[in-house]
Scaffold this motif. Structure first.
Motif: not given
Length: 361
Positions: A42-71
């Motif tokens: 999962m891209p850690s740079t997502l933390e730079k999108l504080p206004g994000l409302k919808t995040l769709d990452l289905q059908n990938n190979r992601i084993p765990k979420v990044c800590p930055e998602i908490s922002t």
């Protein structure tokens, strides 16, 4: 509102370029879709999108979420379906605005500690096609949840805490290993749809009769023989592939036994309370132990009087409501009823049959 979407026909480098464009949008970027891009992290740079409302990452190979998602505290919809997650991540507790969480098709077999803590606004949770064997009691913290689907897992039981989700309107637990339903299910007063297909359930609790808003019930493919009696206002009822009881008369041959003093006293008190005996009603409040015993009383289906011990379990065959959509060939529904004595059993109607003597003395 800035939206960035990328679907199956795009290459991974293009996905990276799209993410760069999304980052340039900064707080104005509201939706990011990176669907089916073989992403392994999962891209850690997502933390730079504080206004994000919808995040769709289905059908990938992601084993765990990044800590930055908490922002992403404004995120309302997160789709991580069909990835390689092994747990409901702890980071979910920071997504306090989240309303929809899709985690279907992973390898989830546990909830991380505290994962439910901050999800008070969650209304939809999908955990289909995972490896869950249990649901933690902390699920009761999902106070706003209206839709919960955990089909195709390995659940062996339902925690009673789940039954206190007062806003839940649809519950799907198809294709698990459930053998029973907690009596506390009666507290799901807003439940409208319940699906329990292909489990190992033998008995439905009496509390089913208290689900006043239940309209759709599917219990196909279990081992249920008899249903609790009550006035369910169903519109859809499916029960195929259950070994339902058939009409087979059973005659009572045992004579009336001697009741215990507790049974005699309990019957007297319960029937006096039913007649609004003021003296007993006032005295009743001073004895919580007695009140607890009396609360376990039942009513006889024949005479209507209360009793404490279960004397005779019977079945009454009734035709399904004409307003129901039902399983094919379902002509009679076997309902469980209780009778207080052999005297009442011998006064039963033509559609009532004895099935078991489960007297407790």
């Amino acid at each position: 509102m800035v939206t960035f979407s990328l679907f199956y026909f795009s290459s991974k480098p293009m996905a990276e370029r799209l993410l760069v464009r999304a980052l340039k949008g900064g707080k104005n970027t509201k939706i990011v879709t990176l669907n089916g891009k073989k992403i392994t992290k999962m891209p850690s740079t997502l933390e730079k999108l504080p206004g994000l409302k919808t995040l769709d990452l289905q059908n990938n190979r992601i084993p765990k979420v990044c800590p930055e998602i908490s922002t992403l505290t404004q995120l309302t919809s997160l789709n991580l379906g069909n990835n390689l997650l092994e747990e409901v991540p702890e980071e979910m507790k920071y997504l306090t605005s989240l309303k929809k969480l899709h985690l279907f098709g992973n390898r989830i077999h546990r909830f991380a500690s505290g994962a439910c803590d901050g999800l008070q606004n969650l209304i939809l949770l999908s955990l289909n096609n995972n490896q869950l064997t249990w649901i933690p009691p902390e699920v009761s913290r999902l106070k706003s949840l209206t839709y919960l689907s955990i089909n195709h897992n390995w659940l062996a039981s339902i925690p009673r805490e789940l039954c206190f989700l007062k806003n839940l309107s649809e519950l799907q637990l198809n294709y698990n290993q459930l053998i029973c339903i907690p009596e506390e299910i009666k507290f799901l007063k807003n439940l409208q749809k319940l699906f329990l297909v292909r489990n190992n359930i033998e008995v439905l609790p009496e509390g089913f009769c208290d689900l006043i808003n239940l309209r759709s019930l599917d219990i196909a493919g279990n081992v249920i023989q008899i249903f609790p009696s009550g006035n369910l206002k169903l519109r859809e009822f499916y029960c195929e592939e259950n070994p339902l009881l058939m009409k087979q008369p059973v005659h009572a041959v045992k004579q009336e036994g001697v009741w215990r003093l507790q049974e005699i006293t309990s019957r007297f008190i319960m029937n006096q309370l039913a007649e609004k005996n003021l003296f007993l009603m006032q005295a009743f409040e001073w004895y919580p132990q007695v009140r607890n015993i009396i609360s376990q009383g039942r009513k006889c289906a024949i005479c209507g009087k209360s009793f404490l011990a279960v004397w005779l379990e019977c079945v009454e065959f009734v035709p399904p409501s004409k307003n129901w959509k039902i399983s094919r060939n379902l002509q009679l529904v076997p309902l469980r009823i209780l009778i207080c004595s052999y005297k009442c059993f011998n006064q039963r109607g033509p559609n009532v049959f004895g099935i078991a003597q489960v007297e407790s003395r």
